[in-house]
Design an enzyme around this catalytic site. Structure first.
Site, PDB file in Angstrom:
ATOM      1  N   CYS A   1     -54.064 -67.807 -86.020  1.00  0.00           N
ATOM      2  CA  CYS A   1     -54.099 -66.649 -85.071  1.00  0.00           C
ATOM      3  C   CYS A   1     -55.107 -67.434 -83.818  1.00  0.00           C
ATOM      4  O   CYS A   1     -56.175 -68.724 -84.745  1.00  0.00           O
ATOM      5  CB  CYS A   1     -55.167 -65.480 -84.959  1.00  0.00           C
TER       6      CYS A   1
ATOM      7  N   CYS B   1     -48.033 -51.509 -97.242  1.00  0.00           N
ATOM      8  CA  CYS B   1     -48.858 -50.242 -96.375  1.00  0.00           C
ATOM      9  C   CYS B   1     -49.748 -51.946 -96.025  1.00  0.00           C
ATOM     10  O   CYS B   1     -50.114 -53.007 -96.612  1.00  0.00           O
ATOM     11  CB  CYS B   1     -49.492 -49.732 -96.614  1.00  0.00           C
ATOM     12  N   ASP B   2     -49.685 -51.872 -94.507  1.00  0.00           N
ATOM     13  CA  ASP B   2     -50.914 -52.998 -93.851  1.00  0.00           C
ATOM     14  C   ASP B   2     -52.170 -53.162 -94.234  1.00  0.00           C
ATOM     15  O   ASP B   2     -52.756 -54.058 -94.248  1.00  0.00           O
ATOM     16  CB  ASP B   2     -50.821 -52.923 -92.032  1.00  0.00           C
TER      17      ASP B   2
ATOM     18  N   TYR C   1     -64.536 -59.364 -86.031  1.00  0.00           N
ATOM     19  CA  TYR C   1     -65.190 -58.580 -86.986  1.00  0.00           C
ATOM     20  C   TYR C   1     -63.228 -58.051 -87.875  1.00  0.00           C
ATOM     21  O   TYR C   1     -62.686 -56.873 -88.531  1.00  0.00           O
ATOM     22  CB  TYR C   1     -64.698 -57.069 -86.335  1.00  0.00           C
TER      23      TYR C   1
ATOM     24  N   CYS D   1     -59.910 -27.081 -96.955  1.00  0.00           N
ATOM     25  CA  CYS D   1     -60.383 -26.993 -96.101  1.00  0.00           C
ATOM     26  C   CYS D   1     -59.028 -26.178 -94.762  1.00  0.00           C
ATOM     27  O   CYS D   1     -58.332 -26.327 -94.649  1.00  0.00           O
ATOM     28  CB  CYS D   1     -60.619 -29.174 -95.940  1.00  0.00           C
TER      29      CYS D   1
ATOM     30  N   CYS E   1     -63.740 -38.490 -92.491  1.00  0.00           N
ATOM     31  CA  CYS E   1     -63.891 -37.023 -92.859  1.00  0.00           C
ATOM     32  C   CYS E   1     -64.190 -36.033 -92.224  1.00  0.00           C
ATOM     33  O   CYS E   1     -64.351 -35.121 -91.023  1.00  0.00           O
ATOM     34  CB  CYS E   1     -64.029 -36.370 -94.421  1.00  0.00           C
TER      35      CYS E   1
ATOM     36  N   ARG F   1     -64.371 -60.489 -78.825  1.00  0.00           N
ATOM     37  CA  ARG F   1     -63.037 -61.113 -78.940  1.00  0.00           C
ATOM     38  C   ARG F   1     -63.114 -62.420 -78.757  1.00  0.00           C
ATOM     39  O   ARG F   1     -62.910 -62.532 -77.442  1.00  0.00           O
ATOM     40  CB  ARG F   1     -61.657 -60.234 -77.941  1.00  0.00           C
TER      41      ARG F   1
END
Length: 418
Positions: A24, A283-284, A30, A327, A356, A142
């Site tokens: 990158c 999954c990523d 982050y 729930c 949640c 960034r």
């Protein structure tokens, strides 16, 4: 396995390819994935052509008329325009007749120029641009390897996309620098004419080992407050302005339709995630040796999709804790995201999603307005479709409702009729 059997067995599978792995040109503090600190080096780790063609050919053989590719990084544009020209050539070369091919690409936007934008327009790429808000917010985190903010370069890239009429949306990471500024973000995006926005909460883990939870920068209360504040702006007295993916998906539930956002769906995405070297994962957020399904260079797509770890992963989301099963909002979030739930070592049980409380807060806060908006939109769709497809005649009570929800009429728009 022959082509028709494979298509039936593996269903509708999308592909996400980490085009250049962690390379990158930015060094966002982050970032949970890239470790090159904005200095990818002289040789970019792009996907080997032979692996690319092998996989695309195999994927097209099970595509069932629709092939979906997502290109991520790092920064995928570091692969170069010639790489993506090869991609579309291979897609066309191996696609069965009448196959619909879609490409989406997530970028930091700093490298977009006239040639890139013209290419995106020609091949109808959907572009996601990472932008965390107005310049002071965006540039605080960034940055490039020198610590310089990227806002001006991102906005310049967006301008080129607009010049070429390329479809794009904005992806915003919600972190300590903007979590208390939802209204400011929304005003800025509206002033800029950004019509499609997605928010994701900041996560500071690099990969997901089995049973290991992520670490988060913002609290559930902060994220809940952010969503409520953003909702007030989005709702706009019942006339929503600006598409916010989270709220659009919430509204889908009130239209009796399934959400498309994986964290709010009943099951996880069936997307296959590939690293630059061909390593495959379910999954990523589960790119870790614990979850490796194989490698696209040495394994067939059938082997990758039938790996037991993939089944284990897909079983996680519907394995809900008791608190979720009882729930009142379970139908809206279906337990949230497995990556946000702390699991037992054998993955037989978990705690609730870290966010949640955030979801309960926004669902309770927005419920009455969402019910009202959902009912109004269903009625509008019902009346329009009645004219277009039903010749003005009401459907039977046990027929599919004219609003398009796929529910029986008596359980949808006709539930209050005799």
């Amino acid at each position: 396995m022959n082509q028709s059997c494979a298509a039936a067995a593996y269903g509708d599978v999308g592909v996400m390819w980490k085009t250049v792995s962690e390379d990158c040109n930015l060094a966002c503090d982050y970032c949970y994935y890239s470790t090159c600190a904005g200095k990818p080096g002289p040789k970019i780790n792009r996907i080997d052509f032979s692996v690319l063609e092998k996989f695309i050919q195999e994927y097209m053989s099970i595509s069932k008329g629709r092939a979906s590719f997502t290109w991520q990084g790092g920064e995928p544009l570091l692969a170069g325009l010639s790489f993506f020209e090869e991609v579309v050539e291979l897609q066309v070369k191996h696609a069965p007749p009448r196959t619909s091919i879609s490409n989406s690409l997530q970028t930091n936007g700093t490298m977009i120029n006239e040639k890139w934008a013209a290419f995106f327009k020609t091949y109808q790429f959907l572009i996601g641009v990472s932008l965390d808000g107005p310049q002071p917010i965006h540039d605080a985190r960034r940055v490039d390897s020198r610590g310089a903010g990227s806002f001006d370069r991102v906005m310049k890239g967006i301008g080129v996309l607009r010049k070429h009429d390329v479809d794009f949306n904005i992806l915003t990471v919600v972190h300590q620098g903007n979590v208390g500024k939802a209204q400011e973000l929304m005003r800025f995006y509206e002033e800029q004419g950004f019509a499609y926005i997605q928010f994701i909460p900041c996560m500071s883990f690099r990969s997901q080992q089995i049973g290991m939870p992520g670490v988060y920068e913002i609290t559930p209360e902060e994220y809940g407050n952010f969503l409520c504040e953003a909702f007030d702006y989005w709702y706009n007295e019942g006339k929503p302005r600006t598409s916010i993916r989270f709220f659009d998906n919430m509204l889908s539930s009130y239209l009796y339709r399934d959400p498309e956002l994986c964290i709010l769906s009943a099951g996880c995405s069936t997307m296959l995630v590939l690293e630059q070297n061909g390593d495959a994962y379910p999954c990523d957020f589960y790119i870790h040796e614990d979850w490796k399904l194989g490698n696209a260079a040495t394994h067939s797509i059938q082997e990758l999709l039938s790996h037991p770890l993939r089944d284990k992963f897909l079983d996680m989301k519907p394995t809900l804790p008791e608190m979720c099963r009882t729930c009142e909002y379970q139908r809206l979030c279906h337990g949230g995201c497995p990556r946000n739930r702390k699991w037992t070592e054998d993955l037989s049980a978990s705690e609730v999603d870290y966010f949640c409380a955030s979801y309960k807060q926004i669902y309770g806060y927005a419920e009455e307005r969402m019910k009202k908006l959902g009912a109004e939109l269903r009625q509008q769709l019902f009346e329009r479709n009645l004219k277009l497809y039903f010749k003005g005649k009401l459907p039977g009570r046990n027929d599919p409702c004219a609003c398009g929800s796929a529910r029986k009429y008596k359980h949808c728009c006709g539930e209050n009729t005799i």
